[in-house]
Scaffold this motif. Sequence first.
Motif, PDB file in Angstrom:
ATOM      1  N   TYR A   1     -49.307  13.671 -33.425  1.00 34.84           N
ATOM      2  CA  TYR A   1     -50.519  13.809 -33.757  1.00 34.84           C
ATOM      3  C   TYR A   1     -50.520  15.084 -34.706  1.00 34.84           C
ATOM      4  O   TYR A   1     -51.106  15.454 -35.568  1.00 34.84           O
ATOM      5  N   ALA A   2     -49.498  16.084 -34.334  1.00 36.43           N
ATOM      6  CA  ALA A   2     -49.394  17.576 -34.998  1.00 36.43           C
ATOM      7  C   ALA A   2     -47.925  17.930 -35.122  1.00 36.43           C
ATOM      8  O   ALA A   2     -47.117  17.541 -34.431  1.00 36.43           O
ATOM      9  N   ARG A   3     -47.615  18.813 -36.102  1.00 36.52           N
ATOM     10  CA  ARG A   3     -46.394  19.451 -36.227  1.00 36.52           C
ATOM     11  C   ARG A   3     -46.204  20.671 -35.464  1.00 36.52           C
ATOM     12  O   ARG A   3     -45.100  21.274 -35.034  1.00 36.52           O
ATOM     13  N   VAL A   4     -47.419  21.077 -34.903  1.00 37.66           N
ATOM     14  CA  VAL A   4     -47.468  22.363 -33.985  1.00 37.66           C
ATOM     15  C   VAL A   4     -47.255  21.924 -32.716  1.00 37.66           C
ATOM     16  O   VAL A   4     -48.199  21.536 -32.105  1.00 37.66           O
ATOM     17  N   LEU A   5     -46.069  22.456 -31.990  1.00 38.27           N
ATOM     18  CA  LEU A   5     -46.060  22.048 -30.655  1.00 38.27           C
ATOM     19  C   LEU A   5     -46.362  23.091 -29.658  1.00 38.27           C
ATOM     20  O   LEU A   5     -46.800  22.707 -28.480  1.00 38.27           O
ATOM     21  N   VAL A   6     -46.435  24.462 -30.041  1.00 33.47           N
ATOM     22  CA  VAL A   6     -46.535  25.486 -29.008  1.00 33.47           C
ATOM     23  C   VAL A   6     -48.132  25.629 -28.960  1.00 33.47           C
ATOM     24  O   VAL A   6     -48.809  25.771 -27.913  1.00 33.47           O
ATOM     25  N   LEU A   7     -48.790  25.809 -30.275  1.00 28.33           N
ATOM     26  CA  LEU A   7     -50.195  25.948 -30.139  1.00 28.33           C
ATOM     27  C   LEU A   7     -50.725  24.790 -29.897  1.00 28.33           C
ATOM     28  O   LEU A   7     -50.504  23.691 -30.064  1.00 28.33           O
ATOM     29  N   PRO A   8     -52.151  24.918 -29.513  1.00 26.88           N
ATOM     30  CA  PRO A   8     -52.900  23.643 -29.208  1.00 26.88           C
ATOM     31  C   PRO A   8     -53.309  22.940 -30.205  1.00 26.88           C
ATOM     32  O   PRO A   8     -53.613  23.513 -31.222  1.00 26.88           O
ATOM     33  N   THR A   9     -53.405  21.527 -29.952  1.00 31.98           N
ATOM     34  CA  THR A   9     -54.106  20.641 -30.967  1.00 31.98           C
ATOM     35  C   THR A   9     -55.207  19.737 -30.083  1.00 31.98           C
ATOM     36  O   THR A   9     -54.907  19.333 -28.900  1.00 31.98           O
ATOM     37  N   LEU A  10     -56.279  19.708 -30.644  1.00 32.68           N
ATOM     38  CA  LEU A  10     -57.385  19.041 -30.062  1.00 32.68           C
ATOM     39  C   LEU A  10     -57.572  17.692 -30.681  1.00 32.68           C
ATOM     40  O   LEU A  10     -57.733  17.779 -31.899  1.00 32.68           O
ATOM     41  N   VAL A  11     -57.677  16.453 -30.024  1.00 29.23           N
ATOM     42  CA  VAL A  11     -57.792  15.424 -30.351  1.00 29.23           C
ATOM     43  C   VAL A  11     -59.021  14.570 -29.921  1.00 29.23           C
ATOM     44  O   VAL A  11     -59.218  14.750 -28.559  1.00 29.23           O
ATOM     45  N   ILE A  12     -60.000  14.136 -30.611  1.00 29.02           N
ATOM     46  CA  ILE A  12     -61.125  13.567 -30.085  1.00 29.02           C
ATOM     47  C   ILE A  12     -61.101  12.162 -30.407  1.00 29.02           C
ATOM     48  O   ILE A  12     -61.199  11.769 -31.536  1.00 29.02           O
ATOM     49  N   ASN A  13     -61.249  11.161 -29.732  1.00 27.48           N
ATOM     50  CA  ASN A  13     -61.186   9.727 -29.996  1.00 27.48           C
ATOM     51  C   ASN A  13     -60.030   9.305 -31.047  1.00 27.48           C
ATOM     52  O   ASN A  13     -60.315   8.666 -32.092  1.00 27.48           O
ATOM     53  N   GLU A  14     -58.902   9.941 -30.714  1.00 29.75           N
ATOM     54  CA  GLU A  14     -57.652   9.600 -31.570  1.00 29.75           C
ATOM     55  C   GLU A  14     -57.661  10.271 -32.876  1.00 29.75           C
ATOM     56  O   GLU A  14     -56.935   9.838 -34.020  1.00 29.75           O
ATOM     57  N   LYS A  15     -58.664  11.295 -33.304  1.00 31.62           N
ATOM     58  CA  LYS A  15     -58.765  11.803 -34.519  1.00 31.62           C
ATOM     59  C   LYS A  15     -58.295  13.347 -34.267  1.00 31.62           C
ATOM     60  O   LYS A  15     -58.924  14.067 -33.207  1.00 31.62           O
ATOM     61  N   VAL A  16     -57.461  13.974 -34.888  1.00 34.96           N
ATOM     62  CA  VAL A  16     -57.162  15.312 -34.698  1.00 34.96           C
ATOM     63  C   VAL A  16     -58.343  16.225 -35.403  1.00 34.96           C
ATOM     64  O   VAL A  16     -58.476  16.146 -36.584  1.00 34.96           O
ATOM     65  N   VAL A  17     -59.015  17.015 -34.602  1.00 37.44           N
ATOM     66  CA  VAL A  17     -59.859  17.912 -34.945  1.00 37.44           C
ATOM     67  C   VAL A  17     -59.578  19.410 -35.365  1.00 37.44           C
ATOM     68  O   VAL A  17     -60.114  20.064 -36.194  1.00 37.44           O
ATOM     69  N   CYS A  18     -58.579  19.662 -34.525  1.00 40.89           N
ATOM     70  CA  CYS A  18     -58.145  21.099 -34.503  1.00 40.89           C
ATOM     71  C   CYS A  18     -56.770  21.152 -34.178  1.00 40.89           C
ATOM     72  O   CYS A  18     -56.478  20.874 -33.202  1.00 40.89           O
ATOM     73  N   SER A  19     -55.831  21.929 -35.013  1.00 41.12           N
ATOM     74  CA  SER A  19     -54.687  22.259 -34.717  1.00 41.12           C
ATOM     75  C   SER A  19     -54.032  23.458 -35.141  1.00 41.12           C
ATOM     76  O   SER A  19     -54.390  23.935 -36.146  1.00 41.12           O
ATOM     77  N   GLY A  20     -53.505  24.016 -34.138  1.00 41.90           N
ATOM     78  CA  GLY A  20     -52.595  25.333 -34.462  1.00 41.90           C
ATOM     79  C   GLY A  20     -53.657  26.527 -34.401  1.00 41.90           C
ATOM     80  O   GLY A  20     -53.095  27.752 -34.668  1.00 41.90           O
ATOM     81  N   ARG A  21     -54.758  26.396 -33.759  1.00 39.17           N
ATOM     82  CA  ARG A  21     -55.611  27.482 -33.558  1.00 39.17           C
ATOM     83  C   ARG A  21     -56.636  27.117 -32.404  1.00 39.17           C
ATOM     84  O   ARG A  21     -56.717  26.062 -32.171  1.00 39.17           O
TER      85      ARG A  21
END
Length: 87
Positions: A51-71
């Motif tokens: 889903y995301a390149r950022v492993l440490v900071l959080p990523t939020l996925v809703i219904n399999e869609k990335v809505v926020c990553s890295g913050r």
Amino acid sequence: MIHVKILSLGIPERYALRRLVAAAERELLVKIPELQIQIIEVDQASEIGRYARVLVLPTLVINEKVVCSGRYPDREEVVTWLKEAQK
């Protein structure tokens, strides 16, 4: 049912984002009592990498869609994303 995934290697990051999603859920339950949300925390690098390149900071996925990553989003953003997913 809305499926929410919280992705991060760090426990504190997942915890903070889970609390934020839970607060948004409580707010929406007043207006949408039939709302159902399943929250899953993902801490495996291979799964996060899907889903995301950022492993440490959080990523939020809703219904399999990335809505926020890295913050960390604010609660209003999460409420908006959950409303859209409910439609």
